[in-house]
Design a protein around this motif. Sequence first.
Motif, PDB file in Angstrom:
ATOM      1  N   ALA A  70      -9.660 -10.363  15.734  1.00 57.42           N
ATOM      2  CA  ALA A  70      -8.056 -10.015  15.915  1.00 57.42           C
ATOM      3  C   ALA A  70      -8.154  -9.024  17.244  1.00 57.42           C
ATOM      4  CB  ALA A  70      -7.272  -8.113  14.999  1.00 57.42           C
ATOM      5  N   ASN A  71      -9.089  -8.173  17.700  1.00 57.71           N
ATOM      6  CA  ASN A  71      -9.595  -7.680  18.915  1.00 57.71           C
ATOM      7  C   ASN A  71      -9.598  -8.615  20.516  1.00 57.71           C
ATOM      8  OD1 ASN A  71     -11.843  -6.708  21.123  1.00 57.71           O
ATOM      9  ND2 ASN A  71     -10.918  -5.427  20.666  1.00 57.71           N
ATOM     10  N   ALA A  72     -10.584  -9.961  19.427  1.00 60.78           N
ATOM     11  CA  ALA A  72     -10.682 -11.188  20.644  1.00 60.78           C
ATOM     12  C   ALA A  72      -9.637 -11.609  20.807  1.00 60.78           C
ATOM     13  CB  ALA A  72     -11.722 -11.837  20.187  1.00 60.78           C
ATOM     14  N   VAL A  73      -8.296 -12.183  19.960  1.00 60.77           N
ATOM     15  CA  VAL A  73      -7.481 -12.718  19.808  1.00 60.77           C
ATOM     16  C   VAL A  73      -6.037 -11.862  20.507  1.00 60.77           C
ATOM     17  CG1 VAL A  73      -5.082 -13.244  18.663  1.00 60.77           C
ATOM     18  CG2 VAL A  73      -7.784 -14.132  18.159  1.00 60.77           C
ATOM     19  N   VAL A  86     -14.973 -18.185  20.730  1.00 64.70           N
ATOM     20  CA  VAL A  86     -15.202 -18.836  20.547  1.00 64.70           C
ATOM     21  C   VAL A  86     -17.054 -18.665  20.978  1.00 64.70           C
ATOM     22  CG1 VAL A  86     -16.959 -20.913  21.157  1.00 64.70           C
ATOM     23  CG2 VAL A  86     -14.322 -20.774  20.795  1.00 64.70           C
ATOM     24  N   ASP A  87     -17.261 -17.617  22.119  1.00 63.51           N
ATOM     25  CA  ASP A  87     -17.880 -16.708  21.781  1.00 63.51           C
ATOM     26  C   ASP A  87     -18.248 -15.303  21.186  1.00 63.51           C
ATOM     27  OD1 ASP A  87     -19.456 -18.009  24.564  1.00 63.51           O
ATOM     28  OD2 ASP A  87     -18.209 -16.736  25.487  1.00 63.51           O
ATOM     29  N   LEU A 188     -17.256 -28.655  23.501  1.00 63.27           N
ATOM     30  CA  LEU A 188     -16.529 -28.955  22.281  1.00 63.27           C
ATOM     31  C   LEU A 188     -15.403 -28.849  22.784  1.00 63.27           C
ATOM     32  CD1 LEU A 188     -18.737 -29.662  19.307  1.00 63.27           C
ATOM     33  CD2 LEU A 188     -18.809 -31.375  20.658  1.00 63.27           C
ATOM     34  N   VAL A 189     -15.272 -27.677  22.833  1.00 61.65           N
ATOM     35  CA  VAL A 189     -13.728 -26.391  22.423  1.00 61.65           C
ATOM     36  C   VAL A 189     -13.292 -27.068  24.083  1.00 61.65           C
ATOM     37  CG1 VAL A 189     -13.023 -24.505  22.237  1.00 61.65           C
ATOM     38  CG2 VAL A 189     -14.480 -25.166  20.779  1.00 61.65           C
ATOM     39  N   ALA A 190     -13.524 -26.825  24.621  1.00 58.75           N
ATOM     40  CA  ALA A 190     -13.828 -26.935  26.287  1.00 58.75           C
ATOM     41  C   ALA A 190     -12.438 -28.625  26.106  1.00 58.75           C
ATOM     42  CB  ALA A 190     -14.042 -26.698  27.675  1.00 58.75           C
TER      43      ALA A 190
END
Length: 200
Positions: A70-73, A86-87, A188-190
């Motif tokens: 939640a903090n990262a989002v 992702v990190d 991959l994600v990029a």
Amino acid sequence: MTSSDGARERIIDAATRLFAALGYDGTSTRMIAEASGLNVATVAYHVGGKRDLYVAVVERAHRLERDVMANAVAQIEDAAGILALVDRYIDFCAEYPEVPALWMHRWLSDAADVAHLEEHYIRPLLDMVAAAARKVVPDGVDVEYVIWTVVWCTHGFGSGGVLDADGTRHGLNDPRELARFRTHVRRLVATAIGLPADAA
């Protein structure tokens, strides 16, 4: 914290380690009692039966993960912010390797008689991350599959690591391999979300 709270936490800590290592089906209440330095009756008094304990372990793991995610989002402002997410997820799994281990066992049909865990704990996290990602990635990206790709890769790496030329396994606890893994997943994600290669 009361002594009762302390005993409950000790039991949940021991159960988490055992469920992560052996799975629900491979862990007995007696093993949990021995690992926590208590008897079976005391374990039952504080947490109930094995199923109750398993649910308590999964719930605690979920709260840890939910708070971090939640903090990262909340910090995602653009597509590049997905890479920071992702990190943070990889960091979380490295810091709490028991959490992906619990889910790996679950996904291999462990605790099949304990229903609805995915509905209560996995789906809300997936929906939260997907909703944030859809605001910043191009239309046409299968956001859920990008998320699952990160989860599958990270959990697999955490469980099995990679083999070096001598047959030694290296995983989340190996800084060099963790850095290589992170770089690979970021690329991959990029690629999946249409960021330039140098963004990863």
